[in-house]
Design a protein around this motif. Structure first.
Motif, PDB file in Angstrom:
ATOM      1  N   GLU A   1      12.241  17.596-111.677  1.00  0.00           N
ATOM      2  CA  GLU A   1      12.019  18.083-113.037  1.00  0.00           C
ATOM      3  C   GLU A   1      13.206  18.889-113.564  1.00  0.00           C
ATOM      4  OE1 GLU A   1       8.550  16.908-110.996  1.00  0.00           O
ATOM      5  OE2 GLU A   1       9.881  18.588-110.466  1.00  0.00           O
ATOM      6  N   ALA A   2      13.994  19.460-112.660  1.00  0.00           N
ATOM      7  CA  ALA A   2      15.137  20.273-113.091  1.00  0.00           C
ATOM      8  C   ALA A   2      16.208  19.436-113.766  1.00  0.00           C
ATOM      9  CB  ALA A   2      15.728  21.013-111.894  1.00  0.00           C
ATOM     10  N   LEU A   3      16.211  18.131-113.508  1.00  0.00           N
ATOM     11  CA  LEU A   3      17.248  17.271-114.081  1.00  0.00           C
ATOM     12  C   LEU A   3      17.068  17.080-115.582  1.00  0.00           C
ATOM     13  CD1 LEU A   3      17.376  14.537-111.291  1.00  0.00           C
ATOM     14  CD2 LEU A   3      18.782  16.597-111.518  1.00  0.00           C
ATOM     15  N   ALA A   4      15.827  17.111-116.037  1.00  0.00           N
ATOM     16  CA  ALA A   4      15.572  16.906-117.466  1.00  0.00           C
ATOM     17  C   ALA A   4      16.208  18.009-118.302  1.00  0.00           C
ATOM     18  CB  ALA A   4      14.072  16.835-117.720  1.00  0.00           C
ATOM     19  N   ALA A   5      16.158  19.238-117.801  1.00  0.00           N
ATOM     20  CA  ALA A   5      16.717  20.364-118.546  1.00  0.00           C
ATOM     21  C   ALA A   5      18.234  20.281-118.657  1.00  0.00           C
ATOM     22  CB  ALA A   5      16.310  21.676-117.869  1.00  0.00           C
ATOM     23  N   MET A   6      18.872  19.534-117.760  1.00  0.00           N
ATOM     24  CA  MET A   6      20.327  19.423-117.768  1.00  0.00           C
ATOM     25  C   MET A   6      20.805  18.604-118.969  1.00  0.00           C
ATOM     26  SD  MET A   6      22.721  18.103-114.636  1.00  0.00           S
ATOM     27  CE  MET A   6      21.757  16.574-114.533  1.00  0.00           C
ATOM     28  N   GLY A   7      20.015  17.610-119.373  1.00  0.00           N
ATOM     29  CA  GLY A   7      20.356  16.843-120.566  1.00  0.00           C
ATOM     30  C   GLY A   7      21.356  15.728-120.366  1.00  0.00           C
ATOM     31  N   LEU A   8      21.742  15.431-119.138  1.00  0.00           N
ATOM     32  CA  LEU A   8      22.662  14.327-118.877  1.00  0.00           C
ATOM     33  C   LEU A   8      21.895  13.022-118.706  1.00  0.00           C
ATOM     34  CD1 LEU A   8      25.277  15.689-116.294  1.00  0.00           C
ATOM     35  CD2 LEU A   8      25.740  14.864-118.596  1.00  0.00           C
ATOM     36  N   PRO A   9      22.420  11.897-119.222  1.00  0.00           N
ATOM     37  CA  PRO A   9      21.775  10.614-118.948  1.00  0.00           C
ATOM     38  C   PRO A   9      21.883  10.282-117.468  1.00  0.00           C
ATOM     39  CG  PRO A   9      23.882  10.298-120.072  1.00  0.00           C
ATOM     40  CD  PRO A   9      23.599  11.763-120.086  1.00  0.00           C
ATOM     41  N   LEU A  10      20.770   9.896-116.861  1.00  0.00           N
ATOM     42  CA  LEU A  10      20.722   9.553-115.443  1.00  0.00           C
ATOM     43  C   LEU A  10      20.985   8.061-115.281  1.00  0.00           C
ATOM     44  CD1 LEU A  10      17.495  11.528-114.393  1.00  0.00           C
ATOM     45  CD2 LEU A  10      19.873  12.335-114.406  1.00  0.00           C
ATOM     46  N   VAL A  11      21.851   7.714-114.337  1.00  0.00           N
ATOM     47  CA  VAL A  11      22.189   6.318-114.076  1.00  0.00           C
ATOM     48  C   VAL A  11      21.989   6.058-112.587  1.00  0.00           C
ATOM     49  CG1 VAL A  11      23.955   4.535-114.192  1.00  0.00           C
ATOM     50  CG2 VAL A  11      23.875   6.323-115.952  1.00  0.00           C
ATOM     51  N   ALA A  12      21.158   5.066-112.266  1.00  0.00           N
ATOM     52  CA  ALA A  12      20.859   4.735-110.878  1.00  0.00           C
ATOM     53  C   ALA A  12      21.332   3.323-110.569  1.00  0.00           C
ATOM     54  CB  ALA A  12      19.357   4.856-110.610  1.00  0.00           C
ATOM     55  N   THR A  13      21.338   3.003-109.293  1.00  0.00           N
ATOM     56  CA  THR A  13      21.652   1.635-108.874  1.00  0.00           C
ATOM     57  C   THR A  13      20.439   1.028-108.190  1.00  0.00           C
ATOM     58  OG1 THR A  13      22.522   2.320-106.706  1.00  0.00           O
ATOM     59  CG2 THR A  13      24.077   2.209-108.549  1.00  0.00           C
ATOM     60  N   SER A  14      20.294  -0.267-108.346  1.00  0.00           N
ATOM     61  CA  SER A  14      19.210  -0.994-107.696  1.00  0.00           C
ATOM     62  C   SER A  14      19.628  -2.446-107.525  1.00  0.00           C
ATOM     63  CB  SER A  14      17.929  -0.930-108.538  1.00  0.00           C
ATOM     64  OG  SER A  14      16.956  -1.842-108.046  1.00  0.00           O
TER      65      SER A  14
ATOM     66  N   GLY B   1      16.722   4.451 -96.915  1.00  0.00           N
ATOM     67  CA  GLY B   1      15.820   3.317 -96.749  1.00  0.00           C
ATOM     68  C   GLY B   1      14.950   3.030 -97.959  1.00  0.00           C
ATOM     69  N   GLN B   2      14.578   4.075 -98.682  1.00  0.00           N
ATOM     70  CA  GLN B   2      13.614   3.940 -99.779  1.00  0.00           C
ATOM     71  C   GLN B   2      14.264   3.885-101.147  1.00  0.00           C
ATOM     72  OE1 GLN B   2      10.993   7.290 -99.258  1.00  0.00           O
ATOM     73  NE2 GLN B   2      10.586   6.801 -97.118  1.00  0.00           N
ATOM     74  N   GLY B   3      15.529   4.258-101.241  1.00  0.00           N
ATOM     75  CA  GLY B   3      16.184   4.288-102.533  1.00  0.00           C
ATOM     76  C   GLY B   3      15.717   5.470-103.373  1.00  0.00           C
ATOM     77  N   VAL B   4      15.955   5.398-104.671  1.00  0.00           N
ATOM     78  CA  VAL B   4      15.546   6.451-105.594  1.00  0.00           C
ATOM     79  C   VAL B   4      14.033   6.410-105.754  1.00  0.00           C
ATOM     80  CG1 VAL B   4      15.783   7.322-107.952  1.00  0.00           C
ATOM     81  CG2 VAL B   4      17.755   6.295-106.790  1.00  0.00           C
ATOM     82  N   GLN B   5      13.412   7.571-105.735  1.00  0.00           N
ATOM     83  CA  GLN B   5      11.949   7.615-105.856  1.00  0.00           C
ATOM     84  C   GLN B   5      11.524   7.048-107.212  1.00  0.00           C
ATOM     85  OE1 GLN B   5      10.469  11.842-106.294  1.00  0.00           O
ATOM     86  NE2 GLN B   5      12.585  12.286-105.681  1.00  0.00           N
ATOM     87  N   PRO B   6      10.381   6.339-107.254  1.00  0.00           N
ATOM     88  CA  PRO B   6       9.988   5.597-108.464  1.00  0.00           C
ATOM     89  C   PRO B   6       9.951   6.427-109.734  1.00  0.00           C
ATOM     90  CG  PRO B   6       8.638   4.930-106.602  1.00  0.00           C
ATOM     91  CD  PRO B   6       9.460   6.084-106.131  1.00  0.00           C
ATOM     92  N   ALA B   7       9.392   7.631-109.676  1.00  0.00           N
ATOM     93  CA  ALA B   7       9.289   8.442-110.893  1.00  0.00           C
ATOM     94  C   ALA B   7      10.663   8.803-111.434  1.00  0.00           C
ATOM     95  CB  ALA B   7       8.481   9.710-110.603  1.00  0.00           C
ATOM     96  N   LEU B   8      11.587   9.087-110.547  1.00  0.00           N
ATOM     97  CA  LEU B   8      12.944   9.429-110.976  1.00  0.00           C
ATOM     98  C   LEU B   8      13.664   8.191-111.504  1.00  0.00           C
ATOM     99  CD1 LEU B   8      15.165  11.499-111.257  1.00  0.00           C
ATOM    100  CD2 LEU B   8      15.718  11.178-108.844  1.00  0.00           C
ATOM    101  N   LEU B   9      13.413   7.051-110.886  1.00  0.00           N
ATOM    102  CA  LEU B   9      14.024   5.815-111.348  1.00  0.00           C
ATOM    103  C   LEU B   9      13.581   5.498-112.772  1.00  0.00           C
ATOM    104  CD1 LEU B   9      15.935   3.614-110.281  1.00  0.00           C
ATOM    105  CD2 LEU B   9      13.915   2.316-109.592  1.00  0.00           C
ATOM    106  N   GLN B  10      12.317   5.754-113.060  1.00  0.00           N
ATOM    107  CA  GLN B  10      11.806   5.510-114.410  1.00  0.00           C
ATOM    108  C   GLN B  10      12.427   6.444-115.432  1.00  0.00           C
ATOM    109  OE1 GLN B  10       7.525   5.682-114.278  1.00  0.00           O
ATOM    110  NE2 GLN B  10       7.328   3.775-113.115  1.00  0.00           N
ATOM    111  N   ALA B  11      12.845   7.610-114.984  1.00  0.00           N
ATOM    112  CA  ALA B  11      13.452   8.579-115.906  1.00  0.00           C
ATOM    113  C   ALA B  11      14.919   8.275-116.187  1.00  0.00           C
ATOM    114  CB  ALA B  11      13.327   9.983-115.321  1.00  0.00           C
ATOM    115  N   CYS B  12      15.487   7.312-115.476  1.00  0.00           N
ATOM    116  CA  CYS B  12      16.897   6.986-115.657  1.00  0.00           C
ATOM    117  C   CYS B  12      17.124   6.235-116.970  1.00  0.00           C
ATOM    118  CB  CYS B  12      17.407   6.153-114.490  1.00  0.00           C
ATOM    119  SG  CYS B  12      17.563   7.088-112.948  1.00  0.00           S
ATOM    120  N   ALA B  13      18.194   6.589-117.653  1.00  0.00           N
ATOM    121  CA  ALA B  13      18.538   5.905-118.896  1.00  0.00           C
ATOM    122  C   ALA B  13      19.077   4.514-118.627  1.00  0.00           C
ATOM    123  CB  ALA B  13      19.567   6.731-119.666  1.00  0.00           C
ATOM    124  N   LEU B  14      19.596   4.298-117.415  1.00  0.00           N
ATOM    125  CA  LEU B  14      20.231   3.028-117.095  1.00  0.00           C
ATOM    126  C   LEU B  14      20.138   2.775-115.596  1.00  0.00           C
ATOM    127  CD1 LEU B  14      22.049   0.664-118.120  1.00  0.00           C
ATOM    128  CD2 LEU B  14      24.020   2.166-117.713  1.00  0.00           C
TER     129      LEU B  14
END
Length: 260
Positions: A178-191, A215-228
């Motif tokens: 949740e702390a990442l949302a306050a930072m305001g940066l677009p999140l970019v993940a790989t899959s 092994g599990q990659g980015v957790q699903p909730a955080l992945l959904q919050a990614c802009a890209l």
């Protein structure tokens, strides 16, 4: 050096006991308020960034026979000369480095939104974490935010793999997603399942790369919050990349895009 060196030969000396805890427990720096830097490279990296150690610990043979290490040790506020066998017992390396320094555990940096960032989501292998910090420092990623479940950033193994990168980065750990949302940066993940391909898709700047559990990659909730979410092309056909290798590729692509 602010005080004359002190010679230590007893295994039960308080300083030796403290160092033993720091080398044996990866998270001991959080409890004791000090970080153990072992080896000439880490000690030199600290000094090169303007840092100063509270305490240097040097093996007797190095004090007597290795002027470069002695000079480094003399740059600390205090210096202890210990018998070679005792230093070897403290060392976390196969070949003891003969020099180490104690610094205060650095305060966690306040996340900033004006710089490219690495978010570590439960990356648990200390070697991977240190390698990612090293790549981040080399390729212009100025900030690293470690979520809960990630290997301790200032542990001996992460420090060794980071090769001094810690001292050129803004670091914070133990964060909740949740702390990442306050930072305001677009999140970019790989899959490996993403449709958009790295290198063929524009990147926001600044951005926060999110790299996840081995092994599990980015957790699903955080992945959904990614802009890209991007896929790293792998023409060789492997299913996935080591997370530290993937991070380096992403950081390099950031720099290429910023110069385009």
């Amino acid at each position: 050096m602010s005080a004359p060196p002190v010679e230590i030969s007893a295994r039960d000396n308080p300083l030796i006991q403290r160092l033993r805890k720091l080398t044996q427990d990866p998270a001991a720096y959080r409890k004791l308020g000090q970080v153990w830097l072992e080896g000439e490279h880490l000690c030199s990296a600290l000094l090169a960034r303007g840092g100063r150690a509270q305490q240097a610990v040097i093996a007797r043979s190095a004090w007597m026979q290795r002027p470069a290490l002695r000079t480094l040790a003399e740059g600390a506020l205090r210096c202890a000369i210990v018998e070679d066998k005792l230093f070897a017992q403290l060392s976390g390396l196969e070949s003891p480095a003969a020099l180490g320094m104690l610094i205060e555990t650095p305060a966690a940096a306040t996340p900033q939104s004006d710089r490219d960032t690495l978010v570590l989501d439960r990356v648990q292998d200390a070697g991977n974490v240190g390698s990612m910090l090293r790549s981040a420092a080399a390729l212009g990623i100025g900030q690293v935010l470690a979520l809960k479940g990630t290997a301790a950033l200032w542990s001996p193994k992460v420090l060794r793999a980071g090769q001094g990168a810690h001292f050129g980065l803004r670091l914070a750990e133990g964060l909740a997603p949740e702390a990442l949302a306050a930072m305001g940066l677009p999140l970019v993940a790989t899959s490996p399942h993403a449709e958009a391909v790295l290198g063929r898709h524009p990147l926001p700047r600044p951005l926060a790369w999110v790299l996840g559990h081995e092994g599990q990659g980015v957790q699903p909730a955080l992945l959904q919050a990614c802009a890209l979410t991007l896929r790293i092309p792998q023409p060789g056909g492997e299913e996935s990349l080591n997370v530290a290798a993937a991070a380096a590729i992403c950081f390099y692509e950031s720099q290429v895009r910023s110069r385009a």
